[in-house]
Design an enzyme around this catalytic site. Structure first.
Site, PDB file in Angstrom:
ATOM      1  N   LEU A 266       0.822  -1.210   0.000  1.00 22.97           N
ATOM      2  CA  LEU A 266       0.000   0.000   0.000  1.00 22.97           C
ATOM      3  C   LEU A 266       0.855   1.259   0.000  1.00 22.97           C
ATOM      4  CD1 LEU A 266      -2.859  -0.991   2.468  1.00 22.97           C
ATOM      5  CD2 LEU A 266      -3.049  -0.630   0.009  1.00 22.97           C
ATOM      6  N   ARG A 270       0.347   3.979  -2.821  1.00 25.16           N
ATOM      7  CA  ARG A 270      -0.144   5.324  -2.520  1.00 25.16           C
ATOM      8  C   ARG A 270       0.579   6.399  -3.322  1.00 25.16           C
ATOM      9  NH1 ARG A 270      -0.546   3.388   3.690  1.00 25.16           N
ATOM     10  NH2 ARG A 270      -2.703   2.694   3.569  1.00 25.16           N
ATOM     11  N   TYR A 408      -9.517   3.927  -2.651  1.00 25.36           N
ATOM     12  CA  TYR A 408      -8.595   2.794  -2.609  1.00 25.36           C
ATOM     13  C   TYR A 408      -7.170   3.184  -2.247  1.00 25.36           C
ATOM     14  CZ  TYR A 408      -8.066   3.423  -7.839  1.00 25.36           C
ATOM     15  OH  TYR A 408      -7.873   3.885  -9.107  1.00 25.36           O
ATOM     16  N   GLU A 409      -6.354   2.165  -1.963  1.00 27.03           N
ATOM     17  CA  GLU A 409      -5.024   2.319  -1.350  1.00 27.03           C
ATOM     18  C   GLU A 409      -5.138   2.914   0.057  1.00 27.03           C
ATOM     19  OE1 GLU A 409      -2.810   0.857  -2.784  1.00 27.03           O
ATOM     20  OE2 GLU A 409      -3.064   0.971  -4.948  1.00 27.03           O
ATOM     21  N   GLY A 410      -6.223   2.613   0.740  1.00 21.48           N
ATOM     22  CA  GLY A 410      -6.485   3.184   2.060  1.00 21.48           C
ATOM     23  C   GLY A 410      -7.252   4.483   1.894  1.00 21.48           C
TER      24      GLY A 410
END
Length: 601
Positions: A266, A270, A408-410
């Protein structure tokens, strides 16, 4: 060539307590001839293969997405970050960012397919796989013969990724695991050849990663394609595993190390997601400029109206600042990787540690640029008016595609809290000295301010001084909050998010200033007046954010005399000596955009 050592490189998060010289940052103006050729190759592919076929992506032509992925594989672009030993190009981190940037401008559907495959589909094997695993799978993934997907999210496990219920049970003869569970929102599921699957063995605290080949006869099934707001031709399905047999040698890294793999994947995802939003901003801005020049109302082009020009200037400014920050961070990561390798670390270890070191910056960029592309596309729709709301123009699809980037990606909320949390942890480990600078700020607040007006004759002298003061404002708020709450700070999420917004704006504003200062030293300030205006405009806007979020943070934990003192300090650290004429700055930027008829910076 001088060898870069780790001691020469500013550590992740250290930008808040250490002055950075413009000569020490990498900018797009520093691209080598090879990088420029790479950029032009990618741009040509997008202009020829992707942009003219936007309607096919909007009409959910998943087969066309797959076909485009195979074409980009033939160009070698799926293997940019893959070492040459496994069929890739073995290029540096900046190169991989550059490709992510320019390949992602036309449609979020293809951008997602590309990012999911090259990032979370391939990278976990490249960085965590055994030599046998890498030799078996990575060349196929690098060439586009195979495509990868990443199975982490479950109905009950999203942001809390380690809470997944998917089980992996070792067979009695010890030769394989049987995986059973449900995964959702799996990008590339419809055409992938293998999955990176995370499952829990027995009652382990942490999940474990596995490489699972996509064989429907092996207990693997899927739901139909999800119908989504945006990225419509990105294959997104639920995947079900029912006693799916996976050889023990397909375990990725060690037992219980899946959560570590997921988190590090991640981090890389990011910063690359931020890069993947950049060319979308450029293209949206260019589209808005062209329309504004062609659309006449009251017998004049709407590009002559101040309200429209302000929007165009702000759109370009956010793109410029995001671009400045992304390539600054990418080069910091690349330098850290090279330094690790020079000291004897393997490529795997060096890249993992290099990215991990700048995890704070990765989260900062993910939040900032994903929100900037959303705002940019929203303003693009507004400039086009009714046409912007129509599917006949690319603005509405750009807005819809942009929306997923904040999830997404946190999620951006998670990443905001991570920014500050990771910074505090680095300070506790002694990796970043926050305590010393924060104590100096506290002492300074108790002293008598210096009312002497400094010499601002040099370009950006006042702006750089203001950046330094904004850092003091952050240290004042964050330091007081840590002192107030200690280990319980993480439970005060709104305070963390306010502090994170201060951090984010400081990093982007400083990046824009440093890039422009460096450019001025090579080209001359008179040749880049528009870039100077963008750097100054971004700093002005960033200062407003620091003021608002600083007030919010202070009010959440301080009362009485303490609150009054902190608010006084906030005013002191956010005050201009010579406030810029913001309308004039926007006019300078807009005039250049209108004249060139596209984003030209």
């Amino acid at each position: 060539m001088e060898t870069i050592t780790e001691k020469d490189i500013t550590r992740g998060g250290q930008f808040l307590v250490k002055e950075t010289k413009c000569e020490d940052v990498f900018t797009p103006e520093d691209f080598s001839e090879e990088q420029i050729m790479m950029r032009d190759t990618v741009r040509e592919f997008v202009d020829k293969e992707i942009w003219p076929n936007k309607d096919r992506f909007e009409n959910k032509d998943y087969a066309f997405t797959e076909a485009c992925m195979r074409k980009v594989g033939e160009l070698g672009l799926l293997g940019v970050a893959v070492p040459e030993a496994y069929g890739g190009l073995g290029m540096g981190f900046v190169d991989t960012m550059l490709v992510c940037d320019y390949i992602s401008g036309a449609t979020g559907s293809f951008s997602t397919a590309f990012g999911a495959h090259t990032g979370i589909g391939t990278m976990p094997i490249t960085l965590y796989g055994t030599e046998e695993q890498k030799k078996k799978y990575v060349p196929k993934l690098a060439s586009g013969e195979w495509f990868g997907a990443y199975c982490l999210t479950e109905p009950g496990a999203g942001s809390d990724a380690n809470s997944g219920k998917t089980k992996a049970v070792l067979s009695e003869d010890g030769t394989h695991y049987k995986i059973t569970g449900q995964k959702m929102w799996i990008s590339n599921a419809g055409f992938c050849s293998l999955f990176i699957v995370f499952a829990r063995i027995e009652d382990d605290k942490n999940i474990t990663g596995f490489i699972v080949e996509n064989d429907p006869s092996n207990g693997i099934s899927m739901n139909e394609e999800e119908h989504k707001l945006g990225i419509r031709a990105s294959s997104t399905r639920q995947v079900f595993f029912s006693d799916t047999k996976v050889p023990v040698e397909n375990m990725l890294a060690g037992r219980g190390e899946g959560f570590k793999i997921a988190m590090n994947a991640l981090n890389v995802g990011r910063i690359k997601l931020a890069g993947a939003c950049l060319d979308a901003q450029r293209r949206v801005t260019s589209g808005a400029v062209k329309y504004a020049n062609e659309r006449f109302q009251f017998n004049v082009p709407i590009s002559s109206f101040g309200a429209i020009r302000a929007k165009l200037a702000e759109m370009a400014t956010s793109a410029y600042a995001g671009e400045s920050a992304c390539y600054r961070a990418a080069k910091s990561i690349e330098d850290r990787i090279k330094a690790r390798e020079a000291e004897g670390a393997s490529h795997q270890e060096a890249e993992l540690k290099g990215v991990e070191e700048f995890a704070i910056e990765c989260s900062i960029l993910k939040v900032a640029v994903s929100e900037d592309i959303q705002n940019c596309s929203d303003e693009g729709i507004q400039i086009l008016g009714g046409m912007g709301f129509s599917e006949d123009t690319p603005m509405e699809s750009a807005w819809r595609d942009a929306r997923i980037a904040r999830i997404y990606e946190g999620t951006n909320e998670i990443n905001r809290m991570l920014c500050v949390g990771m910074l505090v942890k680095k300070a506790m480990k002694g990796h970043v000295d926050l305590l010393g600078p924060a104590m100096k700020v506290a002492e300074e607040l108790m002293g008598i301010p210096d009312f002497e007006i400094p010499d601002y004759s040099e370009l950006f002298a006042e702006e750089k001084e203001l950046i330094g003061k904004l850092k003091k404002a952050f240290l004042m708020v964050a330091g007081s909050a840590v002192q107030k709450y200690g280990p319980d700070l993480e439970s005060h999420q709104q305070l963390l998010m306010a502090a994170a917004d201060m951090m984010i704006e400081i990093y982007l504003a400083e990046s824009a200033i440093l890039r422009t200062e460096k450019m001025a030293k090579t080209k001359g300030a008179d040749q880049i007046k528009e870039q100077i205006a963008m750097a100054q405009l971004y700093l002005y806007n960033a200062t407003d954010v620091v003021i608002a979020k600083g007030k919010e943070g202070i009010a959440s934990f301080a009362t009485g005399d303490e609150q009054r003192m902190l608010l006084m300090g906030l005013r002191r650290y956010t005050k201009y000596t010579n406030m810029p004429n913001v309308v004039e700055l926007r006019e300078t930027i807009a005039s250049k955009l209108v004249e060139e008829n596209h984003y030209c910076f």
